[in-house]
Design an enzyme around this catalytic site. Structure first.
Site, PDB file in Angstrom:
ATOM      1  CE1 TYR A  54      -0.860  -7.817  -4.596  1.00 32.85           C
ATOM      2  CE2 TYR A  54      -2.436  -8.421  -2.898  1.00 32.85           C
ATOM      3  CZ  TYR A  54      -1.475  -7.560  -3.388  1.00 32.85           C
ATOM      4  OH  TYR A  54      -1.135  -6.450  -2.664  1.00 32.85           O
TER       5      TYR A  54
ATOM      6  CG  ASP B 279       7.760  -6.728  -3.570  1.00 34.10           C
ATOM      7  OD1 ASP B 279       7.960  -5.721  -2.864  1.00 34.10           O
ATOM      8  OD2 ASP B 279       7.439  -7.835  -3.102  1.00 34.10           O
TER       9      ASP B 279
ATOM     10  CG  ASP C  34      10.809 -12.321  -3.725  1.00 27.83           C
ATOM     11  OD1 ASP C  34      12.025 -12.608  -3.762  1.00 27.83           O
ATOM     12  OD2 ASP C  34      10.404 -11.160  -3.535  1.00 27.83           O
TER      13      ASP C  34
END
Length: 317
Positions: free
Chosen positions: A69, A41, A83
């Site tokens: 991550y 993203d 998010d």
């Protein structure tokens, strides 16, 4: 100048799309043949794996690798995109007093083999259109749950910001996992809502962001060096390998099978743990010539190795 071939590890900067990075690499290397093994993203940073030239054909063997991550999850409110870039949903719920034991209990349910509903702004296609395109057009998007594996979900720090509780976490998961959805589901399980505020991909299988190269945006410099990793070395890090002599390399270049006169070296372990792993994937073998260059990717067929991917002699590395 001959066309470039290989694997490029990129450390993506924030606020850039993965497709922008691909376009920039095409321009810098002077080739249109550039692909990726999974996007990030725009808000996320970290590792992108790009295939250059014949390297694009190797990407199919990299997309199913597990990923790690570093993430920051904000508890106290949900958003439309799961998010920080989405619109806020509902009212703020004071999450600052959540106890570690309560969080740890909910984390347990999000580890291992789970069924995860992807974020509605994901790139999954619904009746031929991307889910995010439907969501942005105002449509109600309902995505089916899919199996993923979360092999690590560990909190490394917590801090409060007014009514919010921010949690730093390290997550290792199978390909196809949405970390945003993990933030959403943790907040929902705790009854306070949650969303992702920061995300960095530190590794994909054996490939690390620490070995990645920053790619400057257009206008920020055109003299950057983009070191390409050889196809032979890259394939050997994810597949079983078979050394072939010059005659075997020539036979494979012509698309001919070669005898199974020797056993391959085993593939590295622990690279795939999710539903995309399996015996069929493990049967693939990287054939390496006398110089270590990738000649082909093979599959066993009776008493022979059958090439399923052949690398032209002028593109081997």
């Amino acid at each position: 100048m001959s066309a470039p071939h290989g694997i490029l590890l990129v450390d993506k900067a924030p606020d850039r799309t993965s497709h922008d990075v691909v376009a920039r690499v095409r321009w810098l290397l002077g080739t249109k043949k550039v692909g990726h093994a999974g996007t990030l993203d725009p808000m996320a940073t970290g590792l992108l794996i790009l295939g250059i030239g014949q390297g694009t054909r190797l990407l199919t063997h990299l997309v199913g690798l597990d990923k790690t991550y570093e993430a920051t999850i904000r508890l106290g409110r949900a958003t439309t995109t799961d998010d920080r870039e989405g619109e806020e949903l509902d009212e703020v719920v004071d999450a600052s007093g959540l106890e570690d034991a309560a969080i740890a209990e909910r984390l347990t349910a999000l580890r291992g083999d789970i069924e995860q509903v992807p974020s509605t702004v994901s790139a999954i296609k619904v009746d031929g259109r991307r889910a995010y395109a439907r969501a942005r057009a105002g449509e109600d998007v309902e995505l089916a749950a899919r199996p993923v594996r979360i092999s690590r979900f560990e909190l490394t720090a917590r801090r409060t910001d007014g009514p919010y509780l921010d949690l730093d976490a390290v997550i290792t998961c199978s390909s196809g996992t949405y970390v945003r959805a993990l933030a959403r589901d943790l907040g929902a399980a705790l009854g306070v809502g949650g969303h992702l505020t920061a995300l960095r991909r530190t590794s994909i299988g054996p490939f690390a962001a620490a070995d990645g190269t920053p790619v400057p945006a257009r206008g920020e410099g055109d003299d950057v060096e983009l070191p390409l990793h050889g196809l032979g070395d890259s394939a050997a890090r994810v597949l079983a390998t078979l050394d072939v002599d010059e005659q075997g390399a020539r036979d494979l270049a012509d698309g001919r099978r070669i005898p199974r006169s020797a056993e391959p070296s085993p593939a590295p372990e622990g690279l795939r743990t999710g539903p995309r792993s399996g015996a069929e994937e493990g049967e693939l073998v990287a054939a390496l010539g006398p110089d270590g260059a990738l000649c082909a990717v093979l599959r066993p067929r009776g008493e022979h190795w059958q090439p399923v991917l052949v690398v032209p002699a002028d593109a081997r590395s």
